[in-house]
Motif scaffolding. Structure first.
Motif, PDB file in Angstrom:
ATOM      1  N   SER A  34       0.852   4.229  -2.961  1.00 32.08           N
ATOM      2  CA  SER A  34       0.098   5.327  -2.596  1.00 32.08           C
ATOM      3  C   SER A  34       1.290   6.318  -2.357  1.00 32.08           C
ATOM      4  N   GLY A  35       2.612   6.101  -1.905  1.00 33.61           N
ATOM      5  CA  GLY A  35       3.556   7.039  -1.612  1.00 33.61           C
ATOM      6  C   GLY A  35       3.200   7.433  -0.113  1.00 33.61           C
ATOM      7  N   LYS A  36       2.136   6.769   0.676  1.00 32.67           N
ATOM      8  CA  LYS A  36       2.094   7.224   1.919  1.00 32.67           C
ATOM      9  C   LYS A  36       2.562   5.795   2.686  1.00 32.67           C
ATOM     10  N   THR A  37       3.308   6.171   3.516  1.00 36.24           N
ATOM     11  CA  THR A  37       3.654   5.230   4.699  1.00 36.24           C
ATOM     12  C   THR A  37       2.774   4.710   5.591  1.00 36.24           C
ATOM     13  N   ILE A  38       2.528   3.679   5.517  1.00 34.58           N
ATOM     14  CA  ILE A  38       1.321   3.032   6.699  1.00 34.58           C
ATOM     15  C   ILE A  38       1.996   1.825   7.301  1.00 34.58           C
ATOM     16  N   TYR A  79       0.895  -1.233   0.148  1.00 39.18           N
ATOM     17  CA  TYR A  79      -0.129   0.125  -0.085  1.00 39.18           C
ATOM     18  C   TYR A  79       0.910   1.193   0.047  1.00 39.18           C
ATOM     19  N   SER A  80       1.948   1.274   0.736  1.00 41.00           N
ATOM     20  CA  SER A  80       2.949   2.344   0.948  1.00 41.00           C
ATOM     21  C   SER A  80       3.525   2.615  -0.566  1.00 41.00           C
TER      22      SER A  80
END
Length: 150
Positions: free
Chosen positions: A74-78, A70-71
């Motif tokens: 999306s470029g967002k760390t989760i 996912y990270s």
């Protein structure tokens, strides 16, 4: 005379607190605690982390891989525990009783509710010196790479 009695009482209470078993000392305890912790998640990162800690290594690894994908997409760390979605882990019935059948390092916990159809079976594994809930998460498909991309 009163001071030694109070000191003895304080030591007794402190010793009793030290003897408390961890929630995942038994497979049914681990499942019971996971159910309780999942009820508290609702977007709370601390509650998600507390629930994540009760999962087996296999389940944690699966969620970590999902978070990594996912990270990357999306470029967002989760965080891996953020992959625990409250709507995905809905309690179908109110548990009334938990019982475990243990076979070596594995256990099957039966959860029983009030109705005749209110039954569930949850697998557990003994690892890292405690019982962990082994949620049956589907395996991730291989990552597909488009032709021409390394």
């Amino acid at each position: 005379m009163m001071r030694p009695a109070l000191l003895s009482l304080a030591l007794l209470v402190a010793a009793a607190g030290c003897n408390r078993k961890p929630v995942n000392a038994t497979p049914d305890g681990a499942v019971r605690e996971l159910v309780e912790r999942l009820r508290l998640v609702n977007g709370d990162p601390a509650a998600a982390k507390a629930a994540f800690e009760l999962l087996s290594k296999r389940a944690r690894t699966n969620l970590a891989e999902r978070a990594q994908r996912y990270s990357a997409a999306s470029g967002k760390t989760i965080a891996p525990e953020a992959m625990i979605v409250p709507s995905r882990f809905v309690v179908r019935f109110e548990p009334q009783r938990y019982s475990a059948q243990v076979s070596g390092n594995h256990a099957l916990v039966e959860i029983v509710g009030l109705g005749p159809a209110d039954r569930a079976h949850v697998g557990c594994v003994f690892e890292e010196e405690a019982w962990r809930v082994d949620l049956p998460l589907p395996p991730l498909p291989p990552v597909q790479v488009r032709p021409g991309n390394p």
